[in-house]
Design a protein around this motif. Structure first.
Motif, PDB file in Angstrom:
ATOM      1  N   ILE A 271       0.845  -1.197   0.000  1.00 33.43           N
ATOM      2  CA  ILE A 271       0.000   0.000   0.000  1.00 33.43           C
ATOM      3  C   ILE A 271       0.880   1.248   0.000  1.00 33.43           C
ATOM      4  N   ASP A 272       0.537   2.179  -0.851  1.00 23.14           N
ATOM      5  CA  ASP A 272       1.254   3.452  -0.964  1.00 23.14           C
ATOM      6  C   ASP A 272       1.265   4.161   0.398  1.00 23.14           C
ATOM      7  N   GLU A 273       2.392   4.768   0.717  1.00 21.36           N
ATOM      8  CA  GLU A 273       2.507   5.442   2.006  1.00 21.36           C
ATOM      9  C   GLU A 273       1.499   6.584   2.160  1.00 21.36           C
ATOM     10  N   THR A 274       0.999   7.112   1.045  1.00 21.64           N
ATOM     11  CA  THR A 274       0.011   8.192   1.141  1.00 21.64           C
ATOM     12  C   THR A 274      -1.352   7.676   1.558  1.00 21.64           C
ATOM     13  N   ARG A 275      -1.565   6.347   1.491  1.00 24.45           N
ATOM     14  CA  ARG A 275      -2.865   5.759   1.836  1.00 24.45           C
ATOM     15  C   ARG A 275      -2.791   4.802   3.026  1.00 24.45           C
ATOM     16  N   ILE A 276      -1.550   4.513   3.499  1.00 22.26           N
ATOM     17  CA  ILE A 276      -1.420   3.467   4.507  1.00 22.26           C
ATOM     18  C   ILE A 276      -2.125   3.836   5.812  1.00 22.26           C
ATOM     19  N   PHE A 309       9.900  -0.862  -0.764  1.00 22.88           N
ATOM     20  CA  PHE A 309      10.403  -0.213  -1.978  1.00 22.88           C
ATOM     21  C   PHE A 309       9.544   0.990  -2.359  1.00 22.88           C
ATOM     22  N   ALA A 310      10.098   1.831  -3.210  1.00 25.99           N
ATOM     23  CA  ALA A 310       9.380   3.023  -3.677  1.00 25.99           C
ATOM     24  C   ALA A 310       8.496   2.666  -4.863  1.00 25.99           C
ATOM     25  N   THR A 311       7.246   3.136  -4.805  1.00 22.23           N
ATOM     26  CA  THR A 311       6.350   2.929  -5.944  1.00 22.23           C
ATOM     27  C   THR A 311       6.506   4.036  -6.979  1.00 22.23           C
ATOM     28  N   GLN A 312       7.136   5.131  -6.586  1.00 23.43           N
ATOM     29  CA  GLN A 312       7.366   6.235  -7.530  1.00 23.43           C
ATOM     30  C   GLN A 312       8.713   6.866  -7.221  1.00 23.43           C
ATOM     31  N   ARG A 313       9.591   6.934  -8.185  1.00 28.25           N
ATOM     32  CA  ARG A 313      10.917   7.483  -7.991  1.00 28.25           C
ATOM     33  C   ARG A 313      10.938   8.968  -8.338  1.00 28.25           C
ATOM     34  N   ASN A 320      10.046  13.915  -3.125  1.00 24.18           N
ATOM     35  CA  ASN A 320      10.471  12.690  -2.462  1.00 24.18           C
ATOM     36  C   ASN A 320       9.909  11.456  -3.162  1.00 24.18           C
ATOM     37  N   ASP A 321      10.656  10.339  -3.030  1.00 19.67           N
ATOM     38  CA  ASP A 321      10.128   9.057  -3.506  1.00 19.67           C
ATOM     39  C   ASP A 321       8.918   8.662  -2.671  1.00 19.67           C
ATOM     40  N   ILE A 322       7.979   7.955  -3.291  1.00 19.42           N
ATOM     41  CA  ILE A 322       6.790   7.466  -2.590  1.00 19.42           C
ATOM     42  C   ILE A 322       7.028   6.011  -2.234  1.00 19.42           C
ATOM     43  N   LYS A 323       7.076   5.708  -0.931  1.00 21.62           N
ATOM     44  CA  LYS A 323       7.337   4.353  -0.444  1.00 21.62           C
ATOM     45  C   LYS A 323       6.022   3.582  -0.288  1.00 21.62           C
ATOM     46  N   SER A 324       6.176   2.289   0.021  1.00 23.28           N
ATOM     47  CA  SER A 324       4.999   1.450   0.238  1.00 23.28           C
ATOM     48  C   SER A 324       5.178   0.658   1.516  1.00 23.28           C
ATOM     49  N   PHE A 325       4.039   0.166   2.048  1.00 25.06           N
ATOM     50  CA  PHE A 325       4.035  -0.651   3.258  1.00 25.06           C
ATOM     51  C   PHE A 325       3.340  -1.975   2.942  1.00 25.06           C
TER      52      PHE A 325
END
Length: 357
Positions: A271-276, A309-313, A320-325
Motif C-alpha cells: 500500500i502506498d505510504e500516502t494511503r497506509i 520499496f518506492a512505488t514512484q521514484r 520525495n520518492d513514494i514508499k509502500s508498506f
C-alpha cells in the motif's frame, strides 16, 4: 535547419505531455481514491503457511503417502526411509538384552543358592563346635578317670583289664573330639567359600544388569532413529510439491514434500505510504482472483511498520520518492480456489473517519 529544430522540440514537448497525462490517468487506477469509489484497490499475491517435510537422515525412500493435490492431516506419516539396517541393529540389541536377562536370572538363582549354602554351613559349623566342646569335656573327664585307674592299678586295687577299658574310652573320646574339630574346620571353610560364592553371584548380577541397561539404551537410540525415519506432517494441508519418488535416495534435510495449509491463506499487498494511514487492523477487505468478479471476504491481520520499496521514484529535484508498506489480508472463509502464488486484486474499505478531508 532552424525549422527542423523547432519541429523536433515541438514533438519532444508533445511526447512528454502525453507521458505525463498517461501517468496521471493510470496512477489513480492503481490506488483508487475513496472519495470517488469508497475503497482502495490494488494487486497482490496469495501466500499461505507452507511446511517443507524432510528427514534428518539420508537414505532411500521406502514409502511415500501421496501425490500432489492430496490432503494430509496433522500427525499423518508422509514418507518413510528404508530401515533394514536399523531393524537389524534393533533385533541384535533385543537378542543381547534377552541373553543378559537370562544371565541375570541365573545369577540371581546362584545368589539364592549361595545364601542358602552359607546359612547351612554356618549351622553346621555351630553344630560341630558345640559337639566338639561336648566331646572334649567327656574326653577330659575320661583322661582324669584314666589317671585315677592307673593310680589304683599301681596300688593293686584294679586289674589290668580296667586300665585297658579306661584307656580305650579315653582314646575313643579323643578321636571323636579330633573328628569334631576337623568337622568344625571344614564347616568354617565352607562358610568362607559360600561367602565368596555370594560375592561372585552379586558381581554376575551387576554385570548382567549393566549389560542389559547398556543394550536397552542402544535400543532406545535405534527406536528413536526408526521413529525419525517416519516423517509426519505437522499441519493439516495439501501436498503442493513432491520432489522425490519411492526408491530414490533423499539427502538429509532435502525437502521431500511441500505441504500448504489452504485454510490459513492470505493476500500480501503493498500500500502506498500516502494511503497506509487509512488501513487498520481488522479492516474489511475483498479479494478477487485475477479473472473473477466473485469476492472472498478478508480481514487485515498485519501491517508492516517499515516502509519497503518506492512505488514512484523522484525524477525531478525537490520531490520525495513514494514508499509502500506491506499489508497482509487473511481470507475469512477459504474455499480452496485461491492458491499460493496467484495474483489477486485486493479491495480495502477504509473506515469513514479515516478518509482524507
Amino acid at each position: 535547419m532552424a525549422l527542423a529544430g523547432k519541429r523536433l522540440k515541438l514533438f519532444i514537448g508533445i511526447g512528454i505531455g502525453i507521458v505525463a497525462l498517461a501517468f496521471l490517468v493510470s496512477y489513480p487506477r492503481i490506488f483508487r481514491q475513496p472519495a470517488a469509489t469508497g475503497y482502495i484497490e490494488t494487486t497482490g499475491e496469495m501466500e499461505a503457511v507452507e511446511v517443507e517435510l524432510s528427514s534428518a537422515f539420508s537414505g532411500a525412500l521406502e514409502w511415500l503417502c501421496c501425490d500432489v493435490g492430496s490432503t494430509v492431516k496433522t500427525g499423518d506419516v508422509a514418507f518413510r526411509l528404508a530401515s533394514d539396517e536399523l531393524k537389524a541393529r534393533l533385533a541384535e540389541g533385543e537378542a543381547v538384552v534377552q541373553s543378559a536377562m537370562r544371565s541375570l536370572d541365573e545369577a540371581k538363582i546362584g545368589l539364592e543358592n549361595a545364601v542358602a549354602a552359607l546359612e547351612a554351613q554356618r549351622l553346621e559349623a555351630d553344630a560341630a563346635k558345640e559337639e566338639a566342646l561336648r566331646v572334649k569335656a567327656l574326653a577330659d573327664e575320661a583322661q582324669e578317670n584314666l589317671g585315677r585307674v592307673k593310680g589304683l592299678f599301681s596300688e593293686g586295687f584294679v586289674s589290668k583289664k580296667e586300665i585297658d577299658a579306661a584307656q580305650a574310652h579315653y582314646n575313643s573320646l579323643s578321636a571323636q573330639h579330633a573328628s569334631m574339630a576337623a568337622r568344625q574346620k571344614s564347616a568354617l571353610i565352607a562358610v568362607r567359600n559360600a561367602d565368596i560364592n555370594i560375592k561372585a553371584a552379586k558381581a554376575r548380577i551387576q554385570t548382567a544388569e549393566a549389560r542389559a541397561a547398556e543394550k536397552r539404551a542402544q535400543i532406545k537410540v535405534v527406536q528413536t532413529q526408526l521413529a525419525d525415519l517416519a516423517v509426519r506432517s505437522p499441519i493439516n494441508g495439501v501436498i503442493a510439491q513432491k520432489s522425490f519418488e519411492a526408491g530414490e535416495r533423499a539427502p538429509a534435510g532435502a525437502s521431500v514434500y511441500t505441504v500448504v495449509d489452504l485454510d490459513n491463506i492470505w493476500a500480501r499487498v503493498d500500500i502506498d505510504e500516502t494511503r497506509i494511514r487509512e488501513i487498520r487492523l481488522g479492516g474489511r477487505v475483498e479479494i478477487f482472483a485475477a479473472d473473477s468478479q466473485n469476492a472472498l471476504e478478508a480481514s487485515v491481520v498485519e501491517i508492516s511498520e517499515l516502509a519497503a520499496f518506492a512505488t514512484q521514484r523522484d525524477v525531478t529535484r525537490g520531490r520525495n520518492d513514494i514508499k509502500s508498506f506491506r499489508v497482509k489480508a487473511k481470507i475469512v472463509k477459504p474455499d480452496g480456489m485461491l492458491k499460493p502464488g496467484m495474483t489477486v486484486r485486493a479491495r480495502f474499505y477504509p473506515l469513514p473517519f479515516l478518509k482524507e478531508r
